[in-house]
Write an enzyme that holds these catalytic residues in place. Sequence first.
Site, PDB file in Angstrom:
ATOM      1  N   GLU A   1      44.788  51.613  42.109  1.00 10.72           N
ATOM      2  CA  GLU A   1      45.025  50.166  41.970  1.00 10.72           C
ATOM      3  C   GLU A   1      43.816  49.272  42.280  1.00 10.72           C
ATOM      4  OE1 GLU A   1      48.499  49.606  44.452  1.00 10.72           O
ATOM      5  OE2 GLU A   1      49.785  50.686  43.068  1.00 10.72           O
TER       6      GLU A   1
ATOM      7  N   GLU B   1      54.246  57.891  38.354  1.00 11.29           N
ATOM      8  CA  GLU B   1      55.241  57.332  39.277  1.00 11.29           C
ATOM      9  C   GLU B   1      56.430  56.754  38.514  1.00 11.29           C
ATOM     10  OE1 GLU B   1      53.475  54.657  42.170  1.00 11.29           O
ATOM     11  OE2 GLU B   1      51.628  55.819  42.293  1.00 11.29           O
TER      12      GLU B   1
HETATM   13  C1  HAH Z   1      52.841  52.260  43.962  1.00 11.22           C
HETATM   14  N1  HAH Z   1      52.348  50.938  43.963  1.00 11.22           N
HETATM   15  C2  HAH Z   1      51.963  53.152  44.839  1.00 11.22           C
HETATM   16  O1  HAH Z   1      50.968  53.792  44.054  1.00 11.22           O
HETATM   17  C3  HAH Z   1      52.759  54.225  45.563  1.00 11.22           C
HETATM   18  O2  HAH Z   1      51.898  54.863  46.458  1.00 11.22           O
HETATM   19  C4  HAH Z   1      53.914  53.621  46.326  1.00 11.22           C
HETATM   20  O3  HAH Z   1      54.638  54.635  47.013  1.00 11.22           O
HETATM   21  C5  HAH Z   1      54.774  52.875  45.407  1.00 11.22           C
HETATM   22  C6  HAH Z   1      54.246  52.262  44.335  1.00 11.22           C
HETATM   23  C7  HAH Z   1      53.048  50.045  43.111  1.00 11.22           C
HETATM   24  C8  HAH Z   1      53.011  48.641  43.557  1.00 11.22           C
HETATM   25  C9  HAH Z   1      53.142  48.258  44.903  1.00 11.22           C
HETATM   26  O4  HAH Z   1      53.319  49.173  45.862  1.00 11.22           O
HETATM   27  C10 HAH Z   1      53.113  46.899  45.264  1.00 11.22           C
HETATM   28  C11 HAH Z   1      52.933  45.946  44.308  1.00 11.22           C
HETATM   29  C12 HAH Z   1      52.804  46.324  43.009  1.00 11.22           C
HETATM   30  C13 HAH Z   1      52.854  47.656  42.642  1.00 11.22           C
END
Ligand code: HAH
Length: 332
Positions: free
Chosen positions: A134, A241
């Site tokens: 990200e 995911e």
């Molecule tokens: C993901 N982010 C992460 O890669 C993962 O590690 C986590 O467990 C869940 C989702 C997505 C995300 C976020 O956490 C916050 C805002 C936007 C997107």
Amino acid sequence: MTRKLKELKSLFKDDFLIGAAVTPKTIDSQKELIVQHFNSITAENEMKFERVHPLENQYSFEEADKLIEFANNHKLQMRGHTLVWHNQTPPWMFEQSDGSELEREALLSRMKAHIDTVLNRYYGKIYAWDVVNEAISDSDGQFLRDSKWRDIIGDDFIEKAFTYARAADPNALLFYNDYNEFVPEKRDKIYQLMKSMIDKGVPIDGIGLQGHWNLEYPSIDLMKEGIEKYASLGLQLHITELDVSMFLHEDKRTDLQAPTKEMLELQAIRYKEIFSLLKEYRKHITSVTFWGVADDYTWLDNFPVRGRKNWPFLFDQFHKPKQSYHELLKLN
Ligand code: HAH
């Protein structure tokens, strides 16, 4: 007579690996489903920075090791998630002992030490790593997201992470992972970042498309355009995911106690369309990982609305296959 369900992993055996995010709890509570249907796992949280490296001189691998052992016992492939991310990284990483901000060279050597330690420990046990998670901004007009990594090191923190990861484990596939991967502005930025890394000779093998989708968004057309664009780089693609939320992004209602019949039907059609598309691109898409296993446990129960139940998977809260699962059986 009870007939054994067709396993997801055999349904897609000619297409891609089928994975699930797991935790030390779910490898027990959801063990049967995991072992029957999946041939790959990812640690939902247990390999994140704050979990394996809570203090500068203290690593804690017990929980991650349990998942490694589970993968090993059940002959599952394992993806590693994640090494360099702006979230779930403890503040000490960016600070000197007196609390002031660390300098570039010092942060780079801490980054290298972390990557070396984690990749050495799981050498030969993890075949692919989300090296950077990200890093691209969601805002128009901004390319990389603001983060401590970028503030202190500069924009090249990304290529440094990949270079260290390749040196630590030359056999592991190295991925850049992100969400909102099919929003056109963000898609183009991800593409541009990947392209510039390839042009510079930075070691990268693939793009992780998170796949946090819902009943309507993104459209199949947007997915197709995005997959084509990413695939044109010659990198492998992993869906890392996947979940299909019952709520559109702007829908913040909290009154539903169970999914409606209509939601379950729409989700089933949606899953069928999604997997039909993913199969079309099986030359490029080598793994599809769900961010969980069954509806009794999902991070979406707390995101984007805390405490709101969601039902994003192919199996329900009692581990029974949903209509979504049955629709997938109709794919040839
Ligand atoms: C993901 N982010 C992460 O890669 C993962 O590690 C986590 O467990 C869940 C989702 C997505 C995300 C976020 O956490 C916050 C805002 C936007 C997107």
